[in-house]
Design a protein around this motif. Structure first.
Motif, short mmCIF file in Angstrom:
data_model
loop_
_atom_site.label_atom_id
_atom_site.label_comp_id
_atom_site.label_asym_id
_atom_site.label_seq_id
_atom_site.Cartn_x
_atom_site.Cartn_y
_atom_site.Cartn_z
N GLU A 234 -34.13 -86.43 -94.18
CA GLU A 234 -34.38 -87.23 -95.38
C GLU A 234 -33.15 -88.03 -95.77
O GLU A 234 -33.24 -89.19 -96.18
CB GLU A 234 -34.82 -86.34 -96.54
CG GLU A 234 -36.19 -85.72 -96.35
CD GLU A 234 -36.22 -84.50 -95.42
OE1 GLU A 234 -35.14 -83.94 -95.10
OE2 GLU A 234 -37.32 -84.12 -94.99
N LYS A 235 -31.96 -87.42 -95.65
CA LYS A 235 -30.72 -88.14 -95.97
C LYS A 235 -30.52 -89.31 -95.03
O LYS A 235 -30.17 -90.40 -95.45
CB LYS A 235 -29.52 -87.18 -95.90
CG LYS A 235 -28.20 -87.87 -96.20
CD LYS A 235 -27.04 -86.90 -96.19
CE LYS A 235 -25.74 -87.65 -96.48
NZ LYS A 235 -24.60 -86.74 -96.63
N VAL A 236 -30.77 -89.09 -93.75
CA VAL A 236 -30.61 -90.14 -92.74
C VAL A 236 -31.57 -91.29 -93.02
O VAL A 236 -31.18 -92.46 -93.04
CB VAL A 236 -30.85 -89.56 -91.33
CG1 VAL A 236 -31.06 -90.64 -90.30
CG2 VAL A 236 -29.72 -88.63 -90.94
N VAL A 237 -32.83 -90.97 -93.24
CA VAL A 237 -33.85 -92.00 -93.48
C VAL A 237 -33.52 -92.78 -94.75
O VAL A 237 -33.56 -94.01 -94.77
CB VAL A 237 -35.26 -91.39 -93.54
CG1 VAL A 237 -36.28 -92.40 -94.03
CG2 VAL A 237 -35.65 -90.83 -92.17
N SER A 238 -33.15 -92.08 -95.80
CA SER A 238 -32.80 -92.74 -97.06
C SER A 238 -31.63 -93.70 -96.86
O SER A 238 -31.64 -94.83 -97.37
CB SER A 238 -32.45 -91.68 -98.11
OG SER A 238 -32.03 -92.28 -99.30
#
Length: 88
Positions: free
Chosen positions: A75-79
């Motif tokens: 989720e951090k990467v995608v965000s």
């Protein structure tokens, strides 16, 4: 979020080193891509802090894509990839 949105945003990032902003902070980002496009990596560092974003993305012959974050959530990467804006 569709996987296509993430992949399009990643493809839109320049190869090599660039700088830009995410969540109001300035980051230095290095993107590497293999010539065949099957192996991609990103390493980003908050230029005024300690935050990093790092991952590898692999595309295999059957069309599947594998995202491998480096010690952080997907989720951090995608965000980050969706919200990062390169400096112009």
């Amino acid at each position: 979020m569709e996987n296509a949105d993430f992949e399009a945003a990643l493809e839109g990032l320049p190869r090599g080193y660039s700088e830009g902003t995410f969540d109001g902070r300035r980051y230095g980002v290095t993107v590497q891509r293999s010539d065949d496009g099957r192996r991609n990596s990103l390493f980003a560092r908050d230029l005024a802090g300690t935050d990093i974003v790092s991952f590898n993305l692999y595309r295999v012959a059957n069309g599947k894509t594998f995202l491998r974050p480096c010690e952080m959530s997907s989720e951090k990467v995608v965000s980050f990839v969706l919200g990062f804006t390169t400096a112009r």
